[in-house]
Write a protein that holds these residues in place. Structure first.
Motif, PDB file in Angstrom:
ATOM      1  N   ASP A  39      -8.816  12.360  23.482  1.00 55.46           N
ATOM      2  CA  ASP A  39      -9.820  11.893  22.537  1.00 55.46           C
ATOM      3  C   ASP A  39     -10.183  10.416  22.707  1.00 55.46           C
ATOM      4  N   TYR A  43     -13.538   4.904  25.901  1.00 57.15           N
ATOM      5  CA  TYR A  43     -12.614   3.771  25.834  1.00 57.15           C
ATOM      6  C   TYR A  43     -11.639   3.782  27.005  1.00 57.15           C
ATOM      7  N   TYR A 115     -16.562  -2.192  20.616  1.00 59.52           N
ATOM      8  CA  TYR A 115     -16.540  -0.750  20.878  1.00 59.52           C
ATOM      9  C   TYR A 115     -15.515  -0.053  19.988  1.00 59.52           C
ATOM     10  N   ARG A 116     -14.318  -0.631  19.871  1.00 63.48           N
ATOM     11  CA  ARG A 116     -13.281  -0.030  19.034  1.00 63.48           C
ATOM     12  C   ARG A 116     -13.765   0.110  17.600  1.00 63.48           C
ATOM     13  N   GLN A 118     -16.851   0.556  16.575  1.00 61.21           N
ATOM     14  CA  GLN A 118     -17.803   1.665  16.508  1.00 61.21           C
ATOM     15  C   GLN A 118     -17.073   3.007  16.516  1.00 61.21           C
ATOM     16  N   VAL A 119     -15.981   3.085  17.274  1.00 62.56           N
ATOM     17  CA  VAL A 119     -15.183   4.321  17.304  1.00 62.56           C
ATOM     18  C   VAL A 119     -14.577   4.591  15.937  1.00 62.56           C
ATOM     19  N   SER A 124     -20.962   7.784  16.791  1.00 65.40           N
ATOM     20  CA  SER A 124     -20.959   8.469  18.079  1.00 65.40           C
ATOM     21  C   SER A 124     -22.145   8.092  18.959  1.00 65.40           C
ATOM     22  N   THR A 127     -20.741   5.415  21.047  1.00 61.47           N
ATOM     23  CA  THR A 127     -19.444   5.628  21.707  1.00 61.47           C
ATOM     24  C   THR A 127     -19.377   6.881  22.562  1.00 61.47           C
ATOM     25  N   SER A 128     -20.395   7.707  22.535  1.00 54.20           N
ATOM     26  CA  SER A 128     -20.368   8.914  23.361  1.00 54.20           C
ATOM     27  C   SER A 128     -20.491   8.547  24.836  1.00 54.20           C
ATOM     28  N   ASN A 133     -24.674   4.305  27.311  1.00 58.28           N
ATOM     29  CA  ASN A 133     -23.511   3.647  26.712  1.00 58.28           C
ATOM     30  C   ASN A 133     -22.615   3.035  27.784  1.00 58.28           C
ATOM     31  N   CYS A 228     -12.000  -4.462  13.179  1.00 59.53           N
ATOM     32  CA  CYS A 228     -11.168  -3.383  13.721  1.00 59.53           C
ATOM     33  C   CYS A 228      -9.882  -3.235  12.920  1.00 59.53           C
ATOM     34  N   GLN A 249      -3.861   4.943  17.201  1.00 55.99           N
ATOM     35  CA  GLN A 249      -4.859   3.949  16.800  1.00 55.99           C
ATOM     36  C   GLN A 249      -4.234   2.575  16.625  1.00 55.99           C
TER      37      GLN A 249
END
Length: 348
Positions: A39, A43, A115-116, A118-119, A124, A127-128, A133, A228, A249
């Motif tokens: 998942d 990243y 980026y983290r 946005q995740v 999505s 981050t997809s 991206n 974050c 995480q």
């Protein structure tokens, strides 16, 4: 003890650390690719991007073997043709490439935190694993580096003022043609022919660009690092997430935080000190330049270690691999006496 006394030892140490950093990142890249949780998505490739970049940066450093010189209002990054294996026509380009890599190391972690965030927010669309991206998240640090290098090439080339300083301070042996070295650097307050100190506006313009990039990268880094942290903390309080997901995480956050703290401490700190002592105080010393050279190498050597030691998947994969090569102590067999020898001895 003068700087010249311990400088050869320092340079050898830098080479050892650079080789170590390249080796660690070369080990980490396939581990991230093969052992990352499913998942992680894009990243995973961003982490591979960082390790690959640090391998590249280390190789550029080994090829250029850059010299850093700081004194009064001068800050130079140079490549001596006698020290590099690069052909003459590539030396100046390699020097600019080294400086551009330096800029990537300043900006890349701000984009990682962005980026983290946005995740963690579940955005999505950002981050997809879409080509756009990939292009944005992996290409943006290169834009910073291009602007940085272009500003240096335009505003901080070798000029007569810099040559006077290099000759006066005997930075290179007398037989070295200064026009053949790789050079980029600032000299904020050179002296004219009559000894009057003047302002070098080209260096001022160049440093205005680089300082803008430096400050913007720091603001981006700290802003999204805080976001974050808060988003990760909020995510941990939500139901519906497994224990392994929550641990992962936090591992990703702490690894990125420590990995970011290393260049802040070892690059941005010394770099800011040099700017202050050259631009504002006009009293820098060669110690600052040599320290920055060593701290950049140290950053390349240890920056991958938080990812290895903090993220469980990678730690288990790497240490499990090396455990296979443990030397197993072979127990000696007990001595056995032949029965034939016993019988033979009894006869005699």
């Amino acid at each position: 003890m003068s700087i010249d006394t311990w400088l050869p030892t320092l340079n050898k140490t830098r080479n050892v650390l650079t080789y170590f950093g390249i080796s660690v990142n070369a080990i980490l890249v396939p581990v991230i690719f093969l052992k990352s949780p499913k998942d992680l998505g894009l990243y995973k490739y961003m982490m591979i991007y960082i390790s690959t970049f640090e391998i590249f940066f280390g190789c550029v450093e080994l090829l250029t073997i850059p010299d850093f010189f700081t004194k009064d209002s001068a800050f130079f990054v140079m490549v001596d043709p006698a020290k590099t294996i690069l052909p003459q026509f590539l030396i100046q380009t390699a020097d600019l490439l080294f400086c551009g890599s330096f800029a990537v190391s300043l900006g890349i972690f701000g984009f990682q935190f962005a980026y983290r965030y946005q995740v963690l927010n579940g955005n999505s669309s950002w981050t997809s694993s879409r080509p756009l991206n990939f292009l944005f998240w992996l290409g943006s640090p290169l834009i910073f580096a291009t602007i940085w290098s272009a500003a240096i090439a335009v505003f901080m080339p070798l000029n007569n003022f810099a040559k006077i300083v290099l000759i006066r301070e005997s930075v290179f042996p007398s037989d070295v043609e200064l026009d053949n070295i790789g050079f980029c650097g600032a000299l904020f307050y050179p002296k004219s022919e009559d000894g009057t100190e003047v302002i070098n506006w080209d260096s001022m313009r160049g440093v205005a660009v680089t300082t803008t990039i430096l400050i913007s990268s720091e603001i981006t880094m700290f802003f999204f690092a805080l976001k974050c942290f808060l988003a990760t903390k909020s995510l941990m309080n939500q139901s519906g997430h497994s224990k392994n997901f929550r641990h992962l995480q936090w591992q990703l956050f702490y690894a990125l935080a420590l990995q970011t703290l290393i260049p802040i401490t070892l690059i941005q700190g010394p770099f800011s000190t040099i700017y202050m002592t050259t631009l504002l105080l006009d009293c820098s010393t060669p110690l600052f330049g040599n320290f920055l050279a060593f701290s950049i190498t140290l950053y390349l050597a240890i920056d991958a270690l938080p990812t290895i030691f903090i993220i469980k998947h990678y730690r288990q994969a790497i240490f499990g691999y090396f455990k296979q090569f443990k030397i197993v102590r072979v127990q000696p067999k007990p001595y056995q006496v032949s029965t034939a020898n016993i019988h033979r001895s009894s006869v005699y």
